[in-house]
Design a protein around this motif. Structure first.
Motif, PDB file in Angstrom:
ATOM      1  N   ARG A 105       2.719  -1.691  10.359  1.00 54.86           N
ATOM      2  CA  ARG A 105       1.297  -0.346   9.739  1.00 54.86           C
ATOM      3  C   ARG A 105       1.713  -0.285   8.359  1.00 54.86           C
ATOM      4  O   ARG A 105       1.950   0.188   7.590  1.00 54.86           O
ATOM      5  CB  ARG A 105       1.692   0.820  10.142  1.00 54.86           C
ATOM      6  N   LYS A 106       0.045  -0.990   7.970  1.00 55.50           N
ATOM      7  CA  LYS A 106      -0.512  -0.696   6.911  1.00 55.50           C
ATOM      8  C   LYS A 106      -0.717   0.885   6.696  1.00 55.50           C
ATOM      9  O   LYS A 106      -0.552   1.011   5.335  1.00 55.50           O
ATOM     10  CB  LYS A 106      -1.050  -1.715   6.645  1.00 55.50           C
ATOM     11  N   ASP A 107      -0.911   1.595   7.292  1.00 59.78           N
ATOM     12  CA  ASP A 107      -0.428   2.640   7.017  1.00 59.78           C
ATOM     13  C   ASP A 107       0.430   3.518   6.945  1.00 59.78           C
ATOM     14  O   ASP A 107       0.448   4.515   5.874  1.00 59.78           O
ATOM     15  CB  ASP A 107      -1.368   3.744   8.103  1.00 59.78           C
ATOM     16  N   PHE A 108       1.484   3.386   6.928  1.00 62.40           N
ATOM     17  CA  PHE A 108       3.058   3.381   6.659  1.00 62.40           C
ATOM     18  C   PHE A 108       3.120   2.998   5.513  1.00 62.40           C
ATOM     19  O   PHE A 108       4.288   2.960   4.826  1.00 62.40           O
ATOM     20  CB  PHE A 108       3.754   3.353   7.396  1.00 62.40           C
ATOM     21  N   ALA A 109       3.457   0.914   5.543  1.00 68.80           N
ATOM     22  CA  ALA A 109       4.059   0.382   4.460  1.00 68.80           C
ATOM     23  C   ALA A 109       2.881   0.156   3.392  1.00 68.80           C
ATOM     24  O   ALA A 109       2.194  -0.976   3.589  1.00 68.80           O
ATOM     25  CB  ALA A 109       4.352  -0.787   5.704  1.00 68.80           C
ATOM     26  N   ASN A 110       2.910   1.147   2.610  1.00 72.33           N
ATOM     27  CA  ASN A 110       1.345   0.563   1.183  1.00 72.33           C
ATOM     28  C   ASN A 110       2.135   1.312   0.446  1.00 72.33           C
ATOM     29  O   ASN A 110       2.977   2.235   0.773  1.00 72.33           O
ATOM     30  CB  ASN A 110       0.149   1.558   2.082  1.00 72.33           C
ATOM     31  N   ARG A 111       1.425   0.896  -0.920  1.00 71.86           N
ATOM     32  CA  ARG A 111       1.644   1.209  -2.477  1.00 71.86           C
ATOM     33  C   ARG A 111       1.743   2.960  -2.459  1.00 71.86           C
ATOM     34  O   ARG A 111       2.509   3.218  -3.667  1.00 71.86           O
ATOM     35  CB  ARG A 111       0.678   0.744  -3.465  1.00 71.86           C
ATOM     36  N   GLU A 112       0.892   3.521  -1.355  1.00 75.93           N
ATOM     37  CA  GLU A 112       0.422   4.918  -1.633  1.00 75.93           C
ATOM     38  C   GLU A 112       2.028   5.960  -1.587  1.00 75.93           C
ATOM     39  O   GLU A 112       2.497   6.179  -2.165  1.00 75.93           O
ATOM     40  CB  GLU A 112      -0.991   5.366  -1.459  1.00 75.93           C
ATOM     41  N   ARG A 113       2.328   5.516  -0.268  1.00 76.33           N
ATOM     42  CA  ARG A 113       3.555   6.238   0.471  1.00 76.33           C
ATOM     43  C   ARG A 113       5.038   5.604  -0.479  1.00 76.33           C
ATOM     44  O   ARG A 113       5.728   6.154  -0.719  1.00 76.33           O
ATOM     45  CB  ARG A 113       3.471   5.993   2.014  1.00 76.33           C
ATOM     46  N   PHE A 114       5.663   4.018  -1.096  1.00 74.07           N
ATOM     47  CA  PHE A 114       6.200   3.738  -1.363  1.00 74.07           C
ATOM     48  C   PHE A 114       5.704   3.449  -2.679  1.00 74.07           C
ATOM     49  O   PHE A 114       5.822   1.809  -2.702  1.00 74.07           O
ATOM     50  CB  PHE A 114       6.488   2.732  -0.622  1.00 74.07           C
ATOM     51  N   THR A 115       5.488   4.139  -3.709  1.00 75.68           N
ATOM     52  CA  THR A 115       5.177   3.933  -5.127  1.00 75.68           C
ATOM     53  C   THR A 115       6.489   2.930  -5.814  1.00 75.68           C
ATOM     54  O   THR A 115       6.167   1.948  -6.876  1.00 75.68           O
ATOM     55  CB  THR A 115       5.203   5.197  -5.836  1.00 75.68           C
TER      56      THR A 115
ATOM     57  N   LEU B  69      14.955   1.227  10.281  1.00 74.68           N
ATOM     58  CA  LEU B  69      15.184   2.028  10.906  1.00 74.68           C
ATOM     59  C   LEU B  69      13.580   2.429  11.277  1.00 74.68           C
ATOM     60  O   LEU B  69      13.114   2.679  11.422  1.00 74.68           O
ATOM     61  CB  LEU B  69      14.768   3.187   9.798  1.00 74.68           C
ATOM     62  N   THR B  70      13.116   1.223  12.633  1.00 75.13           N
ATOM     63  CA  THR B  70      11.930   2.032  13.092  1.00 75.13           C
ATOM     64  C   THR B  70      11.768   2.327  13.860  1.00 75.13           C
ATOM     65  O   THR B  70      12.491   3.113  13.901  1.00 75.13           O
ATOM     66  CB  THR B  70      11.907   0.181  14.240  1.00 75.13           C
ATOM     67  N   ARG B  71      10.286   2.883  14.283  1.00 73.45           N
ATOM     68  CA  ARG B  71      10.175   3.969  15.184  1.00 73.45           C
ATOM     69  C   ARG B  71      10.504   3.797  16.594  1.00 73.45           C
ATOM     70  O   ARG B  71      10.327   4.351  17.184  1.00 73.45           O
ATOM     71  CB  ARG B  71       8.339   4.200  14.763  1.00 73.45           C
TER      72      ARG B  71
ATOM     73  N   LEU C  43      13.592  -2.204   4.042  1.00 75.24           N
ATOM     74  CA  LEU C  43      14.369  -1.116   4.769  1.00 75.24           C
ATOM     75  C   LEU C  43      13.283  -2.090   5.940  1.00 75.24           C
ATOM     76  O   LEU C  43      11.904  -1.909   5.764  1.00 75.24           O
ATOM     77  CB  LEU C  43      13.439   0.062   3.715  1.00 75.24           C
ATOM     78  N   PHE C  44      13.171  -1.390   7.490  1.00 74.46           N
ATOM     79  CA  PHE C  44      12.745  -2.148   8.024  1.00 74.46           C
ATOM     80  C   PHE C  44      11.579  -0.385   8.847  1.00 74.46           C
ATOM     81  O   PHE C  44      13.286  -0.369   9.096  1.00 74.46           O
ATOM     82  CB  PHE C  44      13.408  -2.639   8.952  1.00 74.46           C
ATOM     83  N   GLY C  45      10.982  -0.496   8.822  1.00 74.51           N
ATOM     84  CA  GLY C  45      10.275   0.909   9.346  1.00 74.51           C
ATOM     85  C   GLY C  45       9.729   1.643   7.902  1.00 74.51           C
ATOM     86  O   GLY C  45      10.975   1.876   7.381  1.00 74.51           O
ATOM     87  N   ALA C  46       8.924   1.784   7.820  1.00 71.52           N
ATOM     88  CA  ALA C  46       8.269   3.337   6.961  1.00 71.52           C
ATOM     89  C   ALA C  46       7.813   4.648   7.466  1.00 71.52           C
ATOM     90  O   ALA C  46       6.880   4.891   6.857  1.00 71.52           O
ATOM     91  CB  ALA C  46       7.176   2.229   6.005  1.00 71.52           C
ATOM     92  N   GLY C  47       8.870   4.786   8.349  1.00 73.57           N
ATOM     93  CA  GLY C  47       8.782   6.201   8.254  1.00 73.57           C
ATOM     94  C   GLY C  47       9.375   7.424   7.610  1.00 73.57           C
ATOM     95  O   GLY C  47       9.059   6.908   6.507  1.00 73.57           O
TER      96      GLY C  47
END
Length: 355
Positions: free
Chosen positions: A235-245, A273-275, A208-212
């Motif tokens: 953006r590490k605020d979007f691509a992280n373990r908290e959002r994508f467990t 799926l980028t921004r 997945l390219f884009g973590a929106g």
């Protein structure tokens, strides 16, 4: 198969005896296709499914008997006419199910499934061979063989010493052309053995390219239906373990060189799926150079036209762009992020199944 051999390996590590139930032949209409498997534990509980309903219940009971009696069996089911008059499974087909007990105390079984699970998890390719004959079984020693590319065979088939030299030279071809089925082993000795062939392959990976917000919903579904998952964003605020467990890997990188030096392989599914339009173009220009199974990009026809036009100006061929799935997803008039995710993952399933 990757998930299934891993599941069997985990149960054997827990010292749980089990019986494998695999659909080896299907004709007409039936709930699951050939190769569908489930395992039945000694207490009667199941993991996996071969279609549910009365068929699965009957197999579950017979598997418990096979485990107690230490017998392999080949069951025949007719899902038509009076044979199913008391059930809900009016499919109109026929199904053959092979039952095979596997004991946790059997070191040969543990070795085979540990090797198969490791192979699948590490992205390898192999072929698991098992005689498909009913009868008594005490151990998997001499009756199960795992052949893998660039690795030593694990296990053996009694009475067929030539099988390694006969199959190994064509192993990659066999894995692609006959990943599942019952085939006779025809050796120079003149012997024939009906044998269950099961390709052991790693689960395909969705990138997945884009973590929106749409990716969040796609991520949930792709893991549910058996894909591995890699999520990427700059953006590490979007691509992280908290959002994508549920992600197997998370990449935080610039879009401009996200695929530089990477060969994702033939079982890669690239979902863009980028921004923004420019980020989509950056990823797409790299994605079309991969030998991927699937490349898809979200967006309207207008957006696609603009991005394709820019890539054509840069020398990309129309033939290459015609292979891209865009607008992405099955046409179900999806609007919400959840609905869009369903349409995208439906398309991924379709492509995986050869559609």
């Amino acid at each position: 198969m990757a998930h299934f051999v891993t599941l069997v390996n985990e149960e054997l590590k827990k010292a749980n005896d089990l019986c494998l139930a695999t659909i080896v032949k299907r004709s007409g209409s039936a709930p699951r296709s050939s190769g569908a498997s489930m395992l039945v534990l000694a207490d009667g509980s199941i993991k996996g499914t071969i279609g549910g309903g009365k068929l699965e219940g009957d197999v579950q009971q017979e598997a418990c008997r096979c485990l107690q009696e230490e017998q392999t069996k080949l069951l025949h089911f007719s899902l038509r006419g009076k044979d199913v008059s008391d059930s809900e499974m009016l499919c109109g087909g026929n199904v053959d199910v092979f039952l095979e007990p596997v004991k946790a105390a059997d070191s040969a079984a543990r070795d085979i499934y540990q090797a198969a699970a490791h192979l699948a998890q590490k992205g390898g390719q192999g072929l698991l061979l098992t005689p498909a004959l009913p009868g008594p079984i005490k151990t998997q020693k001499g009756r199960k063989l795992l052949l893998a590319l660039d690795k030593e065979p694990v296990g053996s088939l009694d009475g067929f010493p030539e099988v390694n030299s006969e199959i190994l030279p064509k192993l990659e071809e066999y894995i692609k052309e006959r990943p599942f089925g019952i085939h006779d082993l025809k050796l120079p000795s003149g012997q024939n053995l009906p044998c269950l062939w099961e390709a052991v392959l790693a689960d395909p990976t969705v990138y997945l390219f884009g973590a929106g917000h749409v990716s969040l919903q796609v991520a949930k579904l792709v893991k549910m239906v058996g894909f591995k998952l890699v999520v990427m964003d700059d953006r590490k605020d979007f691509a992280n373990r908290e959002r994508f467990t549920q992600a197997d890997e998370i990449w935080v990188n610039n879009y401009q060189d996200v695929l530089t030096g990477k060969d994702l392989g033939e079982d890669a599914y690239l979902v863009i799926l980028t921004r923004g339009h420019m980020y989509d173009k950056e990823v797409l220009s790299q994605a079309i150079k991969q030998n991927a199974k699937y490349v898809g990009m979200i967006g309207s026809s207008r957006k696609r036209k603009a991005i394709y036009g820019a890539l054509l100006d840069e020398g990309v061929s129309q033939k290459t762009l015609d292979k891209v799935y865009s607008p992405i997803g099955e046409p179900i008039k999806a609007e919400t992020p959840e609905e869009i995710a369903v349409s995208i993952v439906a398309e991924l399933i379709k492509v995986r199944a050869g559609g």
